[in-house]
Design a protein around this motif. Structure first.
Motif, PDB file in Angstrom:
ATOM      1  N   ARG A  91     -19.043   2.086 -18.785  1.00 12.08           N
ATOM      2  CA  ARG A  91     -19.851   1.898 -19.992  1.00 12.08           C
ATOM      3  C   ARG A  91     -19.025   1.391 -21.162  1.00 12.08           C
ATOM      4  O   ARG A  91     -19.483   0.566 -21.945  1.00 12.08           O
ATOM      5  CB  ARG A  91     -20.526   3.217 -20.363  1.00 12.08           C
ATOM      6  CG  ARG A  91     -21.252   3.191 -21.668  1.00 12.08           C
ATOM      7  CD  ARG A  91     -22.713   3.506 -21.517  1.00 12.08           C
ATOM      8  NE  ARG A  91     -23.430   3.260 -22.756  1.00 12.08           N
ATOM      9  CZ  ARG A  91     -23.717   4.191 -23.647  1.00 12.08           C
ATOM     10  NH1 ARG A  91     -23.423   5.454 -23.428  1.00 12.08           N
ATOM     11  NH2 ARG A  91     -24.356   3.873 -24.746  1.00 12.08           N
ATOM     12  N   ILE A  92     -17.789   1.880 -21.301  1.00 12.97           N
ATOM     13  CA  ILE A  92     -16.974   1.452 -22.441  1.00 12.97           C
ATOM     14  C   ILE A  92     -15.973   0.361 -22.076  1.00 12.97           C
ATOM     15  O   ILE A  92     -15.207  -0.091 -22.929  1.00 12.97           O
ATOM     16  CB  ILE A  92     -16.276   2.651 -23.127  1.00 12.97           C
ATOM     17  CG1 ILE A  92     -15.251   3.318 -22.212  1.00 12.97           C
ATOM     18  CG2 ILE A  92     -17.300   3.653 -23.626  1.00 12.97           C
ATOM     19  CD1 ILE A  92     -14.445   4.411 -22.912  1.00 12.97           C
TER      20      ILE A  92
ATOM     21  N   CYS B  23     -16.240  17.150 -23.034  1.00 11.62           N
ATOM     22  CA  CYS B  23     -16.823  17.108 -21.697  1.00 11.62           C
ATOM     23  C   CYS B  23     -17.219  18.511 -21.252  1.00 11.62           C
ATOM     24  O   CYS B  23     -16.884  19.499 -21.883  1.00 11.62           O
ATOM     25  CB  CYS B  23     -15.846  16.499 -20.700  1.00 11.62           C
ATOM     26  SG  CYS B  23     -14.406  17.518 -20.353  1.00 11.62           S
ATOM     27  N   ILE B  24     -17.918  18.536 -20.135  1.00  7.91           N
ATOM     28  CA  ILE B  24     -18.331  19.784 -19.497  1.00  7.91           C
ATOM     29  C   ILE B  24     -17.613  19.848 -18.151  1.00  7.91           C
ATOM     30  O   ILE B  24     -17.590  18.857 -17.419  1.00  7.91           O
ATOM     31  CB  ILE B  24     -19.857  19.811 -19.289  1.00  7.91           C
ATOM     32  CG1 ILE B  24     -20.570  19.688 -20.630  1.00  7.91           C
ATOM     33  CG2 ILE B  24     -20.283  21.065 -18.545  1.00  7.91           C
ATOM     34  CD1 ILE B  24     -22.060  19.447 -20.513  1.00  7.91           C
TER      35      ILE B  24
ATOM     36  N   ARG C 182     -21.698  14.249 -21.634  1.00  3.91           N
ATOM     37  CA  ARG C 182     -23.092  14.043 -22.013  1.00  3.91           C
ATOM     38  C   ARG C 182     -23.215  12.679 -22.690  1.00  3.91           C
ATOM     39  O   ARG C 182     -22.370  12.294 -23.497  1.00  3.91           O
ATOM     40  CB  ARG C 182     -23.544  15.130 -22.984  1.00  3.91           C
ATOM     41  CG  ARG C 182     -23.726  16.475 -22.322  1.00  3.91           C
ATOM     42  CD  ARG C 182     -24.174  17.554 -23.289  1.00  3.91           C
ATOM     43  NE  ARG C 182     -25.365  17.154 -24.013  1.00  3.91           N
ATOM     44  CZ  ARG C 182     -25.521  17.316 -25.331  1.00  3.91           C
ATOM     45  NH1 ARG C 182     -24.585  17.871 -26.048  1.00  3.91           N
ATOM     46  NH2 ARG C 182     -26.631  16.929 -25.920  1.00  3.91           N
ATOM     47  N   LYS C 183     -24.263  11.961 -22.363  1.00  7.33           N
ATOM     48  CA  LYS C 183     -24.490  10.642 -22.945  1.00  7.33           C
ATOM     49  C   LYS C 183     -24.521  10.729 -24.469  1.00  7.33           C
ATOM     50  O   LYS C 183     -23.957   9.879 -25.161  1.00  7.33           O
ATOM     51  CB  LYS C 183     -25.798  10.058 -22.409  1.00  7.33           C
ATOM     52  CG  LYS C 183     -26.048   8.647 -22.800  1.00  7.33           C
ATOM     53  CD  LYS C 183     -27.314   8.146 -22.119  1.00  7.33           C
ATOM     54  CE  LYS C 183     -27.611   6.716 -22.487  1.00  7.33           C
ATOM     55  NZ  LYS C 183     -28.856   6.253 -21.856  1.00  7.33           N
ATOM     56  N   PHE C 184     -25.136  11.771 -24.986  1.00  2.00           N
ATOM     57  CA  PHE C 184     -25.186  11.982 -26.428  1.00  2.00           C
ATOM     58  C   PHE C 184     -23.784  12.107 -27.006  1.00  2.00           C
ATOM     59  O   PHE C 184     -23.470  11.514 -28.042  1.00  2.00           O
ATOM     60  CB  PHE C 184     -26.016  13.233 -26.754  1.00  2.00           C
ATOM     61  CG  PHE C 184     -26.058  13.549 -28.213  1.00  2.00           C
ATOM     62  CD1 PHE C 184     -26.930  12.878 -29.054  1.00  2.00           C
ATOM     63  CD2 PHE C 184     -25.215  14.508 -28.747  1.00  2.00           C
ATOM     64  CE1 PHE C 184     -26.964  13.164 -30.417  1.00  2.00           C
ATOM     65  CE2 PHE C 184     -25.241  14.796 -30.111  1.00  2.00           C
ATOM     66  CZ  PHE C 184     -26.112  14.118 -30.940  1.00  2.00           C
ATOM     67  N   ALA C 185     -22.920  12.875 -26.336  1.00  2.00           N
ATOM     68  CA  ALA C 185     -21.548  13.076 -26.815  1.00  2.00           C
ATOM     69  C   ALA C 185     -20.775  11.761 -26.805  1.00  2.00           C
ATOM     70  O   ALA C 185     -19.994  11.487 -27.731  1.00  2.00           O
ATOM     71  CB  ALA C 185     -20.834  14.121 -25.964  1.00  2.00           C
ATOM     72  N   LEU C 186     -20.984  10.943 -25.781  1.00  2.00           N
ATOM     73  CA  LEU C 186     -20.311   9.648 -25.723  1.00  2.00           C
ATOM     74  C   LEU C 186     -20.766   8.755 -26.869  1.00  2.00           C
ATOM     75  O   LEU C 186     -19.945   8.112 -27.533  1.00  2.00           O
ATOM     76  CB  LEU C 186     -20.569   8.960 -24.378  1.00  2.00           C
ATOM     77  CG  LEU C 186     -19.973   7.562 -24.240  1.00  2.00           C
ATOM     78  CD1 LEU C 186     -18.455   7.570 -24.408  1.00  2.00           C
ATOM     79  CD2 LEU C 186     -20.359   6.951 -22.899  1.00  2.00           C
TER      80      LEU C 186
ATOM     81  N   LEU D  38     -18.405   7.255 -29.805  1.00  2.00           N
ATOM     82  CA  LEU D  38     -18.289   5.825 -30.100  1.00  2.00           C
ATOM     83  C   LEU D  38     -18.571   5.539 -31.574  1.00  2.00           C
ATOM     84  O   LEU D  38     -17.887   4.715 -32.193  1.00  2.00           O
ATOM     85  CB  LEU D  38     -19.229   5.021 -29.201  1.00  2.00           C
ATOM     86  CG  LEU D  38     -18.871   5.042 -27.714  1.00  2.00           C
ATOM     87  CD1 LEU D  38     -19.965   4.365 -26.904  1.00  2.00           C
ATOM     88  CD2 LEU D  38     -17.526   4.400 -27.467  1.00  2.00           C
ATOM     89  N   LYS D  39     -19.535   6.224 -32.156  1.00  2.00           N
ATOM     90  CA  LYS D  39     -19.821   6.059 -33.590  1.00  2.00           C
ATOM     91  C   LYS D  39     -18.629   6.517 -34.438  1.00  2.00           C
ATOM     92  O   LYS D  39     -18.231   5.860 -35.389  1.00  2.00           O
ATOM     93  CB  LYS D  39     -21.047   6.870 -33.999  1.00  2.00           C
ATOM     94  CG  LYS D  39     -22.358   6.290 -33.564  1.00  2.00           C
ATOM     95  CD  LYS D  39     -23.489   7.197 -34.017  1.00  2.00           C
ATOM     96  CE  LYS D  39     -24.767   6.897 -33.296  1.00  2.00           C
ATOM     97  NZ  LYS D  39     -25.829   7.856 -33.623  1.00  2.00           N
TER      98      LYS D  39
END
Length: 79
Positions: A22-23, A41-42, A51-55, A59-60
């Motif tokens: 993805r990155i 991470c978990i 988690r997609k939200f955490a990624l 990135l932000k």
């Protein structure tokens, strides 16, 4: 009465190779981000999931920064 849990795409768990793809980096760089704690991470035993939200939040937060330099500095400080 059972509780119904509805997951959305923000709750999606991504593997290290998924995050790397993805990155646009190598899995080893993603592992370095996880090892330094920059990317949360978990843990599931030896498996780590992001988690997609955490990624997206990661990135932000680091947009415009050279993460290679940050990871290198953090590794050097840990020695």
């Amino acid at each position: 009465m059972s509780k119904i849990i509805v997951m959305d795409s923000h709750d999606e768990l991504m593997s290290v190779p998924d995050v790397a793809k993805r990155i646009g980096t190598e899995p080893n760089f993603v592992r370095a981000l996880l090892d330094t704690g920059l990317l949360p991470c978990i843990h599931f035993g030896r498996y780590r999931r992001v988690r997609k939200f955490a990624l997206n939040e990661f990135l932000k937060r680091y947009e415009g920064h050279d993460l290679t330099a940050i990871v290198t500095e953090m590794k050097a400080a840990a020695k």
